[in-house]
Design a protein around this motif. Structure first.
Motif, PDB file in Angstrom:
ATOM      1  N   GLN A  77       9.733 -12.047 -28.409  1.00 48.72           N
ATOM      2  CA  GLN A  77      10.701 -12.180 -29.491  1.00 48.72           C
ATOM      3  C   GLN A  77      12.130 -12.207 -28.947  1.00 48.72           C
ATOM      4  N   ALA A  78      12.396 -11.363 -27.964  1.00 49.00           N
ATOM      5  CA  ALA A  78      13.731 -11.333 -27.370  1.00 49.00           C
ATOM      6  C   ALA A  78      14.045 -12.635 -26.652  1.00 49.00           C
ATOM      7  N   ALA A  79      13.066 -13.153 -25.913  1.00 43.35           N
ATOM      8  CA  ALA A  79      13.279 -14.365 -25.125  1.00 43.35           C
ATOM      9  C   ALA A  79      13.514 -15.581 -26.011  1.00 43.35           C
ATOM     10  N   PHE A  80      12.915 -15.600 -27.194  1.00 42.90           N
ATOM     11  CA  PHE A  80      13.044 -16.748 -28.075  1.00 42.90           C
ATOM     12  C   PHE A  80      14.143 -16.573 -29.124  1.00 42.90           C
ATOM     13  N   CYS A  81      14.831 -15.465 -29.116  1.00 38.62           N
ATOM     14  CA  CYS A  81      15.909 -15.252 -30.078  1.00 38.62           C
ATOM     15  C   CYS A  81      17.018 -16.287 -29.853  1.00 38.62           C
ATOM     16  N   PRO A  82      17.458 -16.990 -30.909  1.00 39.22           N
ATOM     17  CA  PRO A  82      18.476 -18.032 -30.743  1.00 39.22           C
ATOM     18  C   PRO A  82      19.914 -17.527 -30.716  1.00 39.22           C
ATOM     19  N   ALA A  83      20.117 -16.236 -30.977  1.00 40.03           N
ATOM     20  CA  ALA A  83      21.487 -15.725 -31.071  1.00 40.03           C
ATOM     21  C   ALA A  83      22.293 -15.925 -29.782  1.00 40.03           C
ATOM     22  N   PRO A  84      21.741 -15.621 -28.585  1.00 40.60           N
ATOM     23  CA  PRO A  84      22.529 -15.852 -27.368  1.00 40.60           C
ATOM     24  C   PRO A  84      22.869 -17.325 -27.146  1.00 40.60           C
TER      25      PRO A  84
END
Length: 252
Positions: A77-84
């Protein structure tokens, strides 16, 4: 024993002796280590490898996460988060030329796709996870655990789309297609041109991708001293300048 190995051991010892880390910070650190190892090793890391890389005892992992599977899910989930990604796109210099802005955008997307390809291959994923809106993540500019499983809806990624649209908002009257189409074509070419399997090992550079979309691949006569107008360029590439509207036909 090499100096490098001794240095790593000393660093891990120092980490173990350091003040206890906040539980949330510990979880974030372990997630980061999981993703880094998965990319580096090309497979799911073991808890032993995670502990060694993080400089903690293996039991620390299970005090932070009930199971390794929960850690893996959180890491995905962290790796695919689009926020960064949105944060990096928003930081592109708005004063740069159209080509420079699009090259910067393509470089960000190429890195994103490369990371995604690598992680999916390492973890045996056939498709990205359900990411959810990540509204709180967008506001924070980074992934926030526990905010990735919200219900999907139509405007889920509007903040990301807005950041992308801002790249072209002042140049759309210079384009023969809507700005959204330009971005769509760049994303498609970036996806296929960045995947070693699809690209037959001949990965395209961000500059090659952008120039292909903006200028095509056919030869053009050298520009006059004042340069080619949009209508001239369109006609030279086989289009009908009348489709561009009177504004561009009248320009030198």
């Amino acid at each position: 024993m090499s100096t490098r190995v001794e240095g790593r051991k000393a660093a891990r010892t120092a980490q173990r002796r350091a003040a206890p880390m906040d539980p949330d910070d510990r979880r974030d650190a372990l997630i980061e280590v999981f993703v880094r190892l998965a990319h580096r090793e090309g497979r799911k890391p073991t808890t032993s490898e995670i502990a060694q890389e993080a400089g903690v005892a293996e039991g620390t992992i299970f005090r932070a996460f009930p199971t390794k599977e929960v850690l893996e899910k959180e890491a995905v989930q962290a790796a695919f988060c689009p926020a960064p990604v949105r944060r990096r796109i928003s930081a592109i210099d708005p004063e740069g030329s159209l080509r420079d802005r699009l090259v910067d955008f393509t470089r960000i997307m190429q890195l994103r796709f490369t990371e995604v390809f690598g992680l999916m291959g390492a973890l045996g994923l056939t498709e990205p996870p359900n990411r959810g809106p990540h509204e709180s993540c967008y506001e924070a500019g980074r992934h926030l655990r526990g905010h990735a499983d919200e219900e999907e809806h139509g405007a889920a990624h509007q903040p990301l789309l807005d950041a992308v649209h801002a790249l072209l908002i002042h140049d759309e009257d210079h384009l023969v297609v809507p700005g959204t189409d330009v971005i769509h074509r760049i994303r498609l070419l970036t996806f296929s041109g960045s995947h070693p399997g699809i690209a037959d090992g001949r990965v395209l550079t961000p500059e090659e991708i952008v120039d292909t979309v903006l200028f095509g691949v056919v030869c053009r006569r050298p520009p006059t001293e004042s340069g080619l107008s949009i209508a001239e360029l369109h006609a030279q590439l086989g289009g009908d300048p009348r489709h561009l509207g009177g504004e561009w036909e009248a320009r030198p």
